[in-house]
Design an enzyme around this catalytic site. Sequence first.
Site, PDB file in Angstrom:
ATOM      1  N   HIS A   1       0.960  -1.386  -0.034  1.00 29.58           N
ATOM      2  CA  HIS A   1      -0.068   0.030   0.042  1.00 29.58           C
ATOM      3  C   HIS A   1       0.887   1.509   0.125  1.00 29.58           C
ATOM      4  O   HIS A   1       0.796   2.273  -0.630  1.00 29.58           O
ATOM      5  CB  HIS A   1      -0.842  -0.009   1.097  1.00 29.58           C
ATOM      6  CG  HIS A   1      -1.706   1.179   1.238  1.00 29.58           C
ATOM      7  ND1 HIS A   1      -3.321   0.997   0.967  1.00 29.58           N
ATOM      8  CD2 HIS A   1      -1.601   2.581   1.727  1.00 29.58           C
ATOM      9  CE1 HIS A   1      -3.816   2.271   1.421  1.00 29.58           C
ATOM     10  NE2 HIS A   1      -2.767   3.152   1.460  1.00 29.58           N
ATOM     11  N   GLU A   2       1.740   1.458   0.972  1.00 26.52           N
ATOM     12  CA  GLU A   2       2.609   2.478   1.177  1.00 26.52           C
ATOM     13  C   GLU A   2       3.692   2.751  -0.316  1.00 26.52           C
ATOM     14  O   GLU A   2       4.017   3.700  -0.631  1.00 26.52           O
ATOM     15  CB  GLU A   2       3.580   2.635   2.430  1.00 26.52           C
ATOM     16  CG  GLU A   2       2.693   2.409   3.697  1.00 26.52           C
ATOM     17  CD  GLU A   2       1.378   3.572   3.789  1.00 26.52           C
ATOM     18  OE1 GLU A   2       1.767   4.679   3.133  1.00 26.52           O
ATOM     19  OE2 GLU A   2       0.580   3.283   4.122  1.00 26.52           O
TER      20      GLU A   2
ATOM     21  N   HIS B   1       1.878   4.573  -2.587  1.00 30.11           N
ATOM     22  CA  HIS B   1       2.113   6.040  -2.522  1.00 30.11           C
ATOM     23  C   HIS B   1       3.238   6.529  -3.099  1.00 30.11           C
ATOM     24  O   HIS B   1       3.506   7.492  -3.561  1.00 30.11           O
ATOM     25  CB  HIS B   1       1.889   6.249  -1.039  1.00 30.11           C
ATOM     26  CG  HIS B   1       0.356   6.242  -0.512  1.00 30.11           C
ATOM     27  ND1 HIS B   1      -0.463   6.861  -1.205  1.00 30.11           N
ATOM     28  CD2 HIS B   1      -0.442   5.573   0.473  1.00 30.11           C
ATOM     29  CE1 HIS B   1      -1.794   6.776  -0.436  1.00 30.11           C
ATOM     30  NE2 HIS B   1      -1.731   6.033   0.385  1.00 30.11           N
TER      31      HIS B   1
ATOM     32  N   GLU C   1      -4.646   7.874  -3.289  1.00 30.64           N
ATOM     33  CA  GLU C   1      -5.365   6.360  -2.488  1.00 30.64           C
ATOM     34  C   GLU C   1      -5.381   5.394  -3.721  1.00 30.64           C
ATOM     35  O   GLU C   1      -5.282   4.259  -3.367  1.00 30.64           O
ATOM     36  CB  GLU C   1      -6.222   6.669  -1.481  1.00 30.64           C
ATOM     37  CG  GLU C   1      -6.604   5.602  -0.673  1.00 30.64           C
ATOM     38  CD  GLU C   1      -5.613   5.408   0.344  1.00 30.64           C
ATOM     39  OE1 GLU C   1      -4.712   6.272   0.511  1.00 30.64           O
ATOM     40  OE2 GLU C   1      -5.814   4.373   1.045  1.00 30.64           O
TER      41      GLU C   1
HETATM   42 ZN    ZN Z   1      -3.088   5.227   1.967  1.00 28.84          ZN
END
Ligand code: ZN
Length: 517
Positions: free
Chosen positions: A279-280, A283, A311
């Site tokens: 997830h990170e 980003h 996101e």
């Molecule tokens: Zn996030």
Amino acid sequence: MTTAQTQAQAQTLPKHYTELCDLMHAKGTLGSVMALVSWDQETYMPAGGAKARADQSSLLARLMHGQATNPRIGELLDQCQADNDLNDPNSEHGPNIREMRRDYDKATKLPSDLVANLAKAQSQAQDIWKVARTNNDFPSFIPALTTVMDLTKEKASCLMSDEHNELYDALLGEYEPGSTADEIEAVFTPLRDRLSAFIAELKDNGTPPKVDFLHQEIAVEKQHAFGKAVTAAFGFDYSKGRLDTTTHPFCSGFAAGDTRMTTRYSPNNFPDAIGSTMHECGHGLYEQGLPKATGLFGTPLTSAISLGIHESQSRMWENMVGRSKAFWTWALPLANKHFDGAFKDIDLDTFTKAMNTATPSFIRVESDESTYNLHVMLRFELERAMLRGDLAIKDLPEAWNTKFKDFLGLDVPDDATGCLQDVHWSFGLVGYFPTYTLGNLNAAQMWETINEQIPDLDTQIAAGEFGALLKWTRENIHQHGRRYTASETIERATGKPLGADPLMRHLESRVRPAYGL
Ligand code: ZN
């Protein structure tokens, strides 16, 4: 001479624009110092540093506010907006000026008294909320939440502009510029109905997959090494970034050559760690793909569009890639290598099914990919009602519990497990929750287009090749900074406005087989 001036001279841009870009460069640089200080606080700072860090952060925040509201920015923006050559929306400068104006107006619209009162009320409300949650005592939180909500309404009134229909839109604009509550409702409502029906069907007719093997003990150092190997393969450039450990994972892109990802580990929860890391990384890839290395650093053209688009990048790598059979075709042998064969008796199908569960639960941050969105929609409806004056704060628990039963089919046992679970409202963070589901919706819609445009994507992923996917996101999302709004971006990238269908198709195609349907 600054980089912006050098670049500007080459392009013979007028001084009012280059001076403005230089002010933005300084603002971006100070912002990156603040981000570095915050990152350190969440990763390596010893507990004894807290007092000095609070002083450092508060000084930086004051300096940043001064930079953002510098009247010289207003004068230069007036000159730039009167300069027809600069305002061509198809040029690089037109959108940059439009977005700088948006930021400046936002920063200068709030009276300093209101900012100070809100900061004080938020800090008090956060302390009261912590105790109220621990003691499961919503009534003790009512006065503090009422004060924060009243001040948040006042803030929304100050931020209202022509593009807003209601107070909620003004707050939403802080995180999702250009979006309105009506637009979000139009996508959320059909998604909510279909998701609720889907979850009920899984519960009634499906067989939940076996997941126990995912929770065997795996040493944290081994999980870290595996996470780094996966994210390096995704394309995260470790010569320009790091992966460290924290309590609440986040990612911060300071500047062109420095993006910091954080994650968390627990020996018995491998899916949580690898999910957070991927997830990170999404980003982080976005931050590394923004054109920060140009003289325009600090201007909107080198910044992310919105939280919903940011996101989408994280959810795409975490969910669309990270829960797919294609991904685990490549990653399961790699995991076995890192974890001394911990999953050697688990076949690929069984493993992939375990990564795609959908079970209603009470706590948003612990929920799965499907039910998560219902938690968000419930909050969106309730906070909008509170802001409109249709829901009194004292009635929040009852409204929460009724909707929870309606959306997720569960009876909320107490307020600590219900409406007291999130920190957001004590902070006056209204309009923030929808960006999580917007991320999922954007990601799913992009994913369908990507698979149409890269027909052998699954084969590539199964071979550990992620370059074509990353290139697509670089070209369609990252490189543009804030040139386009979020809705324009999704429409340009996928050919249609944001809708609920792709996310439903994605979830059904992954979760149905996992439940034997
Ligand atoms: Zn996030």
